[in-house]
Design a protein around this motif. Structure first.
Motif, PDB file in Angstrom:
ATOM      1  N   SER A  33       0.854  -1.119  -0.109  1.00 18.28           N
ATOM      2  CA  SER A  33      -0.005  -0.076  -0.055  1.00 18.28           C
ATOM      3  C   SER A  33       0.928   1.265  -0.225  1.00 18.28           C
ATOM      4  CB  SER A  33      -0.900   0.066   1.157  1.00 18.28           C
ATOM      5  OG  SER A  33      -1.747  -1.186   1.025  1.00 18.28           O
ATOM      6  N   ILE A  34       1.924   1.059   0.820  1.00 17.46           N
ATOM      7  CA  ILE A  34       2.798   2.228   0.827  1.00 17.46           C
ATOM      8  C   ILE A  34       3.377   2.652  -0.574  1.00 17.46           C
ATOM      9  CG2 ILE A  34       4.939   3.365   1.732  1.00 17.46           C
ATOM     10  CD1 ILE A  34       4.326   1.854   4.425  1.00 17.46           C
ATOM     11  N   GLN A  51       2.383   1.511  -3.404  1.00 23.68           N
ATOM     12  CA  GLN A  51       1.192   1.932  -4.259  1.00 23.68           C
ATOM     13  C   GLN A  51       1.175   3.622  -4.465  1.00 23.68           C
ATOM     14  OE1 GLN A  51      -2.697   0.127  -3.924  1.00 23.68           O
ATOM     15  NE2 GLN A  51      -2.572  -0.210  -5.883  1.00 23.68           N
ATOM     16  N   ALA A  52       1.024   4.120  -2.819  1.00 23.81           N
ATOM     17  CA  ALA A  52       0.601   5.254  -2.828  1.00 23.81           C
ATOM     18  C   ALA A  52       1.787   6.264  -3.300  1.00 23.81           C
ATOM     19  CB  ALA A  52       0.155   5.608  -1.280  1.00 23.81           C
ATOM     20  N   GLU A  53       2.818   5.795  -3.041  1.00 30.77           N
ATOM     21  CA  GLU A  53       4.213   6.617  -3.658  1.00 30.77           C
ATOM     22  C   GLU A  53       4.279   6.564  -5.133  1.00 30.77           C
ATOM     23  OE1 GLU A  53       7.672   8.782  -3.921  1.00 30.77           O
ATOM     24  OE2 GLU A  53       6.115   8.591  -2.156  1.00 30.77           O
ATOM     25  N   MET A  89       1.293   6.374  -6.901  1.00 33.16           N
ATOM     26  CA  MET A  89       0.404   7.159  -7.406  1.00 33.16           C
ATOM     27  C   MET A  89       0.773   8.699  -7.273  1.00 33.16           C
ATOM     28  SD  MET A  89      -2.478   5.891  -8.595  1.00 33.16           S
ATOM     29  CE  MET A  89      -3.202   4.316  -8.374  1.00 33.16           C
ATOM     30  N   ARG A  90       1.532   9.196  -6.181  1.00 38.35           N
ATOM     31  CA  ARG A  90       1.877  10.318  -5.835  1.00 38.35           C
ATOM     32  C   ARG A  90       2.662  10.739  -7.128  1.00 38.35           C
ATOM     33  NH1 ARG A  90       6.171  13.184  -4.504  1.00 38.35           N
ATOM     34  NH2 ARG A  90       7.487  11.441  -4.207  1.00 38.35           N
ATOM     35  N   LEU A 146     -10.746   7.115  -1.526  1.00 39.02           N
ATOM     36  CA  LEU A 146      -9.786   7.505  -2.845  1.00 39.02           C
ATOM     37  C   LEU A 146      -9.502   8.981  -2.703  1.00 39.02           C
ATOM     38  CD1 LEU A 146     -11.482   4.969  -5.471  1.00 39.02           C
ATOM     39  CD2 LEU A 146      -9.202   4.622  -3.979  1.00 39.02           C
ATOM     40  N   GLN A 147      -8.405   9.101  -3.348  1.00 37.46           N
ATOM     41  CA  GLN A 147      -8.168  10.548  -3.594  1.00 37.46           C
ATOM     42  C   GLN A 147      -9.076  11.106  -4.929  1.00 37.46           C
ATOM     43  OE1 GLN A 147      -3.728  11.157  -4.360  1.00 37.46           O
ATOM     44  NE2 GLN A 147      -3.327   9.644  -3.018  1.00 37.46           N
ATOM     45  N   GLU A 169      -7.974   9.863  -8.194  1.00 34.45           N
ATOM     46  CA  GLU A 169      -8.318   8.075  -8.294  1.00 34.45           C
ATOM     47  C   GLU A 169      -9.802   8.034  -8.654  1.00 34.45           C
ATOM     48  OE1 GLU A 169      -5.392   5.704  -5.091  1.00 34.45           O
ATOM     49  OE2 GLU A 169      -6.558   7.289  -4.156  1.00 34.45           O
TER      50      GLU A 169
END
Length: 239
Positions: free
Chosen positions: A66-67, A69-71, A73-74, A161-162, A165
């Motif tokens: 998850s971490i 994936q978030a990075e 996405m960022r 979700l952001q 997203e």
């Protein structure tokens, strides 16, 4: 039943002292290194399990994924900034293969369990046909993603979700229309008009740009002439 464990060939290893249906086996034990390797894997598992599954934050494979994936996405969202939640953005993202792939990854992680990997529907409705229950235009997809539908059967993702997203997964859902799932559910709801095309938005943008160019010419007012300006005009001598 026991048999003679002596091999018929003196160069062969000895046989174990039993037989099954006339089948015998050699007394050929596993090598020592293999046994120690097996013991080592057991010892490793005793250390691995409490370290990665003890509940400590950031250690489990799921949390690390998850971490990461978030990075990822960022970094991806840094290219496009914050998207505007409107029809034009949805259509533009729907027609961009690269961002459709990003939307697909979000869909697979959050929506596929109810709507199927290919959008054919499982618990949720089929997303690939022209029939919709709660959608009248493409912007309704984003609205339903955000606030949910069917009294909670479709959950709200606004706080999960952001915004980017939400927009990208909505664009991917829109792109599923007209595809052919492997096992589609029967159609539900009413047939709605096709999604708008980018040409429509481009034509509209060109018209607005042309209007903006003409607007100053149409709206500029002539400044009043003052008495001082009249006095400054040289008199004509009639020649």
């Amino acid at each position: 039943m026991t048999t003679d464990s002596r091999p018929t060939d003196p160069n062969e290893p000895p046989l174990v002292g039993h037989s099954f249906d006339g089948i015998q086996e050699y007394d050929n034990p596993l090598p020592g290194w293999w046994k120690w390797l097996f013991v080592g894997t057991i010892v490793f598992s005793l250390l691995y399990w409490p370290f990665f599954h003890s509940g400590a934050p950031g250690r489990s494979i799921e949390e690390r994924f998850s971490i990461a994936q978030a990075e990822n996405m960022r970094l991806q969202f840094a290219e496009i900034g914050e998207l505007k939640p409107n029809e034009e953005t949805l259509v533009r993202m729907m027609n961009d293969p690269g961002w459709v792939k990003v939307g697909e990854s979000i869909y697979r992680g959050n929506c596929a369990s109810c709507h199927g990997i290919d959008g054919g529907g499982v618990v949720g409705p089929n997303l690939a046909d022209d029939h919709y229950k709660n959608v009248r235009d493409i912007s309704d997809i984003l609205r339903i993603v955000q606030v949910g539908a069917a009294a909670g059967a479709m959950p709200a993702w606004q706080n999960r979700l952001q915004l980017n997203e939400q927009i990208l997964v909505s664009s991917f859902v829109a792109s599923l229309r007209g595809t052919t799932p492997a096992s589609p559910k029967p159609a539900e709801g009413n047939v709605i008009p096709p999604w708008p095309s980018m040409i429509e938005f481009e034509t509209e943008a060109e018209a607005e740009a042309a209007e903006a160019e003409m607007d100053p010419l149409l709206t500029t007012e002539a400044e009043p002439v003052t008495a001082t300006q009249i006095e400054d005009v040289p008199a004509s001598d009639g020649s």
